[in-house]
Design an enzyme around this catalytic site. Sequence first.
Site, PDB file in Angstrom:
ATOM      1  N   SER A 102      -8.397  -0.091  -0.044  1.00  0.00           N
ATOM      2  CA  SER A 102      -9.464  -0.263   0.943  1.00  0.00           C
ATOM      3  C   SER A 102     -10.061   1.080   1.347  1.00  0.00           C
ATOM      4  CB  SER A 102      -8.932  -1.037   2.148  1.00  0.00           C
ATOM      5  OG  SER A 102      -9.951  -1.317   3.070  1.00  0.00           O
ATOM      6  N   HIS A 103      -9.892   1.456   2.624  1.00  0.00           N
ATOM      7  CA  HIS A 103     -10.506   2.676   3.158  1.00  0.00           C
ATOM      8  C   HIS A 103      -9.572   3.874   3.109  1.00  0.00           C
ATOM      9  CE1 HIS A 103      -8.260   0.798   6.441  1.00  0.00           C
ATOM     10  NE2 HIS A 103      -8.039   2.034   6.853  1.00  0.00           N
TER      11      HIS A 103
ATOM     12  N   ASP B 297     -14.862  -5.342   1.932  1.00  0.00           N
ATOM     13  CA  ASP B 297     -14.588  -6.566   2.692  1.00  0.00           C
ATOM     14  C   ASP B 297     -14.990  -6.414   4.149  1.00  0.00           C
ATOM     15  OD1 ASP B 297     -12.514  -4.880   3.465  1.00  0.00           O
ATOM     16  OD2 ASP B 297     -10.936  -6.382   3.252  1.00  0.00           O
ATOM     17  N   ARG B 298     -15.381  -5.192   4.557  1.00  0.00           N
ATOM     18  CA  ARG B 298     -15.881  -4.968   5.911  1.00  0.00           C
ATOM     19  C   ARG B 298     -17.297  -4.409   5.846  1.00  0.00           C
ATOM     20  NH1 ARG B 298     -12.678  -1.014   9.159  1.00  0.00           N
ATOM     21  NH2 ARG B 298     -12.125  -0.082   7.167  1.00  0.00           N
TER      22      ARG B 298
ATOM     23  N   ASP C  49     -13.368  -1.297  -0.313  1.00  0.00           N
ATOM     24  CA  ASP C  49     -13.307  -2.528  -1.109  1.00  0.00           C
ATOM     25  C   ASP C  49     -14.335  -3.548  -0.656  1.00  0.00           C
ATOM     26  OD1 ASP C  49     -11.940  -2.949   1.297  1.00  0.00           O
ATOM     27  OD2 ASP C  49     -10.528  -4.368   0.425  1.00  0.00           O
TER      28      ASP C  49
ATOM     29  N   LYS D 286      -3.509  -6.529  -2.685  1.00  0.00           N
ATOM     30  CA  LYS D 286      -3.707  -7.638  -1.761  1.00  0.00           C
ATOM     31  C   LYS D 286      -3.499  -8.927  -2.537  1.00  0.00           C
ATOM     32  CE  LYS D 286      -7.049  -5.294   1.276  1.00  0.00           C
ATOM     33  NZ  LYS D 286      -8.398  -5.348   1.890  1.00  0.00           N
TER      34      LYS D 286
ATOM     35  N   ARG E 120       0.835  -1.195   0.000  1.00  0.00           N
ATOM     36  CA  ARG E 120       0.000   0.000   0.000  1.00  0.00           C
ATOM     37  C   ARG E 120       0.873   1.249   0.000  1.00  0.00           C
ATOM     38  NH1 ARG E 120      -5.448  -0.199   3.538  1.00  0.00           N
ATOM     39  NH2 ARG E 120      -5.258  -2.349   2.810  1.00  0.00           N
TER      40      ARG E 120
ATOM     41  N   ASP F 196     -16.915  -0.626   3.600  1.00  0.00           N
ATOM     42  CA  ASP F 196     -15.722   0.173   3.347  1.00  0.00           C
ATOM     43  C   ASP F 196     -15.414   0.162   1.854  1.00  0.00           C
ATOM     44  OD1 ASP F 196     -14.728  -2.406   3.077  1.00  0.00           O
ATOM     45  OD2 ASP F 196     -12.913  -2.040   4.243  1.00  0.00           O
TER      46      ASP F 196
ATOM     47  N   HIS G 153     -14.216  -7.122  10.371  1.00  0.00           N
ATOM     48  CA  HIS G 153     -13.852  -8.223   9.471  1.00  0.00           C
ATOM     49  C   HIS G 153     -14.473  -9.513  10.006  1.00  0.00           C
ATOM     50  CE1 HIS G 153     -10.916  -6.344   6.767  1.00  0.00           C
ATOM     51  NE2 HIS G 153     -10.508  -5.633   7.809  1.00  0.00           N
TER      52      HIS G 153
END
Length: 451
Positions: free
Chosen positions: A98-99, A243-244, A241, A108, A14, A239, A326
């Site tokens: 992501s966020h 995933d949360r 992407d 990832k 990242r 979020d 998560h």
Amino acid sequence: MPDLASIVKAYDIRGVVPDQLDESVARAVGAAFVRFLGAPSVVTGHDMRESSPGLSRAFAEGATSQGADVVEIGLASTDLLYYASGSLDVPGAMFTASHNPAKYNGIKLCRAGAAPVGQDTGLADIRDLASRGLTPYEGKPGTITQRDMLADYAAYMKKLVPGIKSIRRLSVVVDAGNGMGGLTVPVVFEGLPIDLISMYFDLDGSFPNHEANPIEPKNTRDLQAKVREVGADIGLAFDGDADRCFVIDERGEIVSPSVLTALIAVRELEREPGSAVIHNLITSHAVPEIVVEHGGIAVRTRVGHSFIKAKMAETGAVFGGEHSGHFYFRDFWRADSGMLAALHALAALGHSDEPLSVVLAPYSRYAASGEINTEVEDQAGRMRTVEEAFAARDGVSTDHLDGLTVELADGSWFNLRPSNTEPLLRLNVEGPDEATMARLRDDVLEIVRGG
């Protein structure tokens, strides 16, 4: 080549685009990923950030230069990429930060079957290979093809959640934060008895409305207000992407991820009696209590998805949850999915005549502080000072599984742990009631902040 050591983190890559992460870096990582794994094929996906398609294609070029065939699924949530990796049984690469704010992007990586790749499981080796360059590849280059997997993903997610298709009609507000939930939610919810009120579904990596980070309460205010305004049954916040997932009840109140962990654990234990359930050490003590009460085996781990996934593999756990939103599912290749968590919440609510706050009340037993961050110069020294101050008290126990956890005789406890990436100490406190929790929180913060 920019310095890869500065952008290769514990679990992913990242950095700021293009200063730290550009297409030359993505190309080098793609080549190193394939060379390290010896993978004949790889699947890639990317989020809605402006730089993501270019980075993803550069990675694919690097991968094909080493003989691997690349399947591009295009725009995707991270859990859609995990679905592709799992169902196709090939390694994967997801391009997302992501966020993080718009100037960032990241990668990832996962092995076949969505198995994680972190610093200790290959990421450091891939970093080193990409940094020093590869010896020439003598074989035939691979190919790049495109494949749309969104409909298959949507069908699979609904298949994993018992009762989701027979729920009562629900009014559901979803805030996608201009992230990938805007792509996946309409397709997954299609055919379900849901009246969907969408917020910020336009895919926009500049995040014009708010950061796509629902763990920060300021980023759920619009959703909370909309739930109250329209009288919705539930609100869901994803979020960037997706995933949360965070949940808002019918009163517009934020639901603790620990409460959602306990709810999903009970549902999964109904399906798989006697199974293990993983929780990290910052989730509420209500989680292991409820798991045991429902015949399950509660297993405590450190914070972080690599620890959760490793412990799930070791124990065969059916489910795992973290305080950060998560949620991990054995039947989803032990990967995390905000969508599956959302569907479980909808299924539980949709098979009850009660409002969500009543449905969730049995899973909320204690008062919690939430995570409080304090910038400190000497993290280790300040933690020692805290431990010394509490060790002298009667009935106190401590452990160092992840940072410092202190349990007090009155049933309250706290965890203090250093950030891996910033000069911060992160504090989480829980008590039997609000007043007890607040006293302990303030006592610890006074020491942490040098009072």
